[in-house]
Design a protein around this motif. Sequence first.
Motif, PDB file in Angstrom:
ATOM      1  N   ALA A 165       1.098  32.589   2.550  1.00 14.62           N
ATOM      2  CA  ALA A 165       1.375  31.399   3.360  1.00 14.62           C
ATOM      3  C   ALA A 165       2.603  31.638   4.230  1.00 14.62           C
ATOM      4  O   ALA A 165       3.595  32.229   3.784  1.00 14.62           O
ATOM      5  CB  ALA A 165       1.602  30.190   2.463  1.00 14.62           C
ATOM      6  N   PRO A 166       2.586  31.195   5.479  1.00 18.77           N
ATOM      7  CA  PRO A 166       3.731  31.400   6.371  1.00 18.77           C
ATOM      8  C   PRO A 166       4.910  30.495   6.012  1.00 18.77           C
ATOM      9  O   PRO A 166       4.726  29.366   5.562  1.00 18.77           O
ATOM     10  CB  PRO A 166       3.172  31.056   7.754  1.00 18.77           C
ATOM     11  CG  PRO A 166       2.048  30.108   7.476  1.00 18.77           C
ATOM     12  CD  PRO A 166       1.456  30.530   6.164  1.00 18.77           C
ATOM     13  N   ILE A 167       6.105  31.022   6.209  1.00 14.93           N
ATOM     14  CA  ILE A 167       7.348  30.273   6.036  1.00 14.93           C
ATOM     15  C   ILE A 167       8.082  30.273   7.378  1.00 14.93           C
ATOM     16  O   ILE A 167       8.204  31.320   8.025  1.00 14.93           O
ATOM     17  CB  ILE A 167       8.241  30.909   4.950  1.00 14.93           C
ATOM     18  CG1 ILE A 167       7.555  30.864   3.585  1.00 14.93           C
ATOM     19  CG2 ILE A 167       9.601  30.214   4.898  1.00 14.93           C
ATOM     20  CD1 ILE A 167       7.408  29.487   2.989  1.00 14.93           C
ATOM     21  N   THR A 168       8.583  29.134   7.780  1.00 16.34           N
ATOM     22  CA  THR A 168       9.314  29.040   9.043  1.00 16.34           C
ATOM     23  C   THR A 168      10.617  29.822   8.951  1.00 16.34           C
ATOM     24  O   THR A 168      11.439  29.566   8.061  1.00 16.34           O
ATOM     25  CB  THR A 168       9.624  27.576   9.395  1.00 16.34           C
ATOM     26  OG1 THR A 168       8.401  26.839   9.437  1.00 16.34           O
ATOM     27  CG2 THR A 168      10.323  27.479  10.745  1.00 16.34           C
ATOM     28  N   GLY A 169      10.795  30.794   9.857  1.00 15.46           N
ATOM     29  CA  GLY A 169      11.985  31.634   9.845  1.00 15.46           C
ATOM     30  C   GLY A 169      13.044  31.165  10.812  1.00 15.46           C
ATOM     31  O   GLY A 169      12.846  30.229  11.600  1.00 15.46           O
ATOM     32  N   LEU A 170      14.203  31.818  10.773  1.00 22.11           N
ATOM     33  CA  LEU A 170      15.338  31.410  11.601  1.00 22.11           C
ATOM     34  C   LEU A 170      15.042  31.510  13.093  1.00 22.11           C
ATOM     35  O   LEU A 170      15.578  30.742  13.893  1.00 22.11           O
ATOM     36  CB  LEU A 170      16.553  32.268  11.257  1.00 22.11           C
ATOM     37  CG  LEU A 170      17.182  31.980   9.884  1.00 22.11           C
ATOM     38  CD1 LEU A 170      18.171  33.075   9.512  1.00 22.11           C
ATOM     39  CD2 LEU A 170      17.866  30.625   9.886  1.00 22.11           C
ATOM     40  N   ASN A 171      14.183  32.461  13.482  1.00 22.90           N
ATOM     41  CA  ASN A 171      13.880  32.629  14.903  1.00 22.90           C
ATOM     42  C   ASN A 171      13.065  31.476  15.482  1.00 22.90           C
ATOM     43  O   ASN A 171      12.879  31.394  16.705  1.00 22.90           O
ATOM     44  CB  ASN A 171      13.135  33.947  15.136  1.00 22.90           C
ATOM     45  CG  ASN A 171      14.039  35.150  14.930  1.00 22.90           C
ATOM     46  OD1 ASN A 171      15.256  35.040  15.048  1.00 22.90           O
ATOM     47  ND2 ASN A 171      13.456  36.293  14.600  1.00 22.90           N
ATOM     48  N   ALA A 172      12.587  30.586  14.618  1.00 21.93           N
ATOM     49  CA  ALA A 172      11.861  29.409  15.101  1.00 21.93           C
ATOM     50  C   ALA A 172      12.817  28.338  15.622  1.00 21.93           C
ATOM     51  O   ALA A 172      12.380  27.353  16.208  1.00 21.93           O
ATOM     52  CB  ALA A 172      10.993  28.831  13.987  1.00 21.93           C
ATOM     53  N   PHE A 173      14.128  28.537  15.391  1.00 22.67           N
ATOM     54  CA  PHE A 173      15.128  27.551  15.795  1.00 22.67           C
ATOM     55  C   PHE A 173      16.061  28.156  16.840  1.00 22.67           C
ATOM     56  O   PHE A 173      16.367  29.355  16.791  1.00 22.67           O
ATOM     57  CB  PHE A 173      15.953  27.105  14.581  1.00 22.67           C
ATOM     58  CG  PHE A 173      15.113  26.606  13.436  1.00 22.67           C
ATOM     59  CD1 PHE A 173      14.724  25.281  13.368  1.00 22.67           C
ATOM     60  CD2 PHE A 173      14.717  27.478  12.425  1.00 22.67           C
ATOM     61  CE1 PHE A 173      13.948  24.827  12.317  1.00 22.67           C
ATOM     62  CE2 PHE A 173      13.944  27.032  11.364  1.00 22.67           C
ATOM     63  CZ  PHE A 173      13.545  25.703  11.320  1.00 22.67           C
TER      64      PHE A 173
END
Length: 296
Positions: A165-173
Motif C-alpha cells: 500500500a502506498p504511503i504519502t511521502g515528504l515530496n508530496a508536500f
Amino acid sequence: MFSAVWIVVANSWQQTPAGYHIVGEGINARAEVTDFWAMVFNPSSLDRIIHVWQGAFLAGAFIVLSVHAYYLRRGRYIDLSKKAFKIALLVATVISFSQLLSGHSSADGVAKNQPAKLAAMEGHFEKETPADLYLLGWVDNENQKVTGIGIPGGLSFLVHQDFKAPITGLNAFPKEDRPSQVNAVFQFYHIMIAIGMFLIGLTFYACFLWWKGKLFETKWILWIFSFSVLLPQIANQVGWFAAEMGRQPWIVYGHLRTSQGFSQEVSANQIVFSLVMFTVVYALLFLLFLYSLIKK
C-alpha cells in the motif's frame, strides 16, 4: 493531575485542531471555540492523554523497581523489597505492553491527520509508494535516502495491513510545509520505540524468571533494573521531541506557522535568555531528583 491533562489537550489541539472558527484577519485573526467537546476530544487528544498517562505510570514503576533492585543487590530490606519489586514489575509489564498498543493507535492518527510527520518519522520521501519500517538508520536529507536496517513495506503494513500500500511521502508536500530536521525526528522517534521494546522485553523476561522462581537470584537482571530508571524518562522526552519537531513548521498544524508565532515585543536575546534559564532550572531539578533518589 488535571492541569497536566489540560496541557496535553491543548497540545493535541495544536496538532489536530477541531471545534473552532477563525475570527478576524491578518495579524488580528484568532481562533474561537465553537464546540467545546469537539475541541477537548479532538482527533489526537485521547490517544495522547492515554499515551502520556501510561508514560508517567511507567516512569513511576521503574523508579520503584530501581530502588528495590538496589536494596536487593545490597541485601537490605529484603522482604519489603521483594514485595515492592513484584508489585512494580506487574504494573510495569502491563503498562509497557499497553503503551505499545496506544502508541500504535497514536501513529495511526498521525498517518491520517499529519502525514508529513509520519513520513519524517520513517524518513519516507517518495510521494505515493510503499514505505519501509526501519529498526534503525540514518537519514540523508539532501539525497533523500535512509541507510539502515528496515522491513520492506513494513510501514505500509502497519498503516494499511498491506505491504504494497502506498504511503504519502515528504515530496508530496511543499518544502515550506514539512519538517526540515528529518533525521532528528527520525532518530528521536526510533530511540523512543527502541526503549519501549526493550522495556517490554525486560519486564516480560523478569516475569518469566519470577514464574521460574529465579528472579531474585538472577543478579544481572537486578543490575539492569537498578539503572533502568533512566530509560522511561529518556523515552518520554524523545517522544515529545519527535512529536513537536515533527509538527514543524506549524504551531497550530496547517494554520499558524512557527515563524508567525514570534511576539513583536520579545527580542531574540530575551528568547535565548529564557531558554538558558529553563535549561538551568531543569538541570537543577534533575540534580535534586538524583540526590533525593540516592539519599532516600
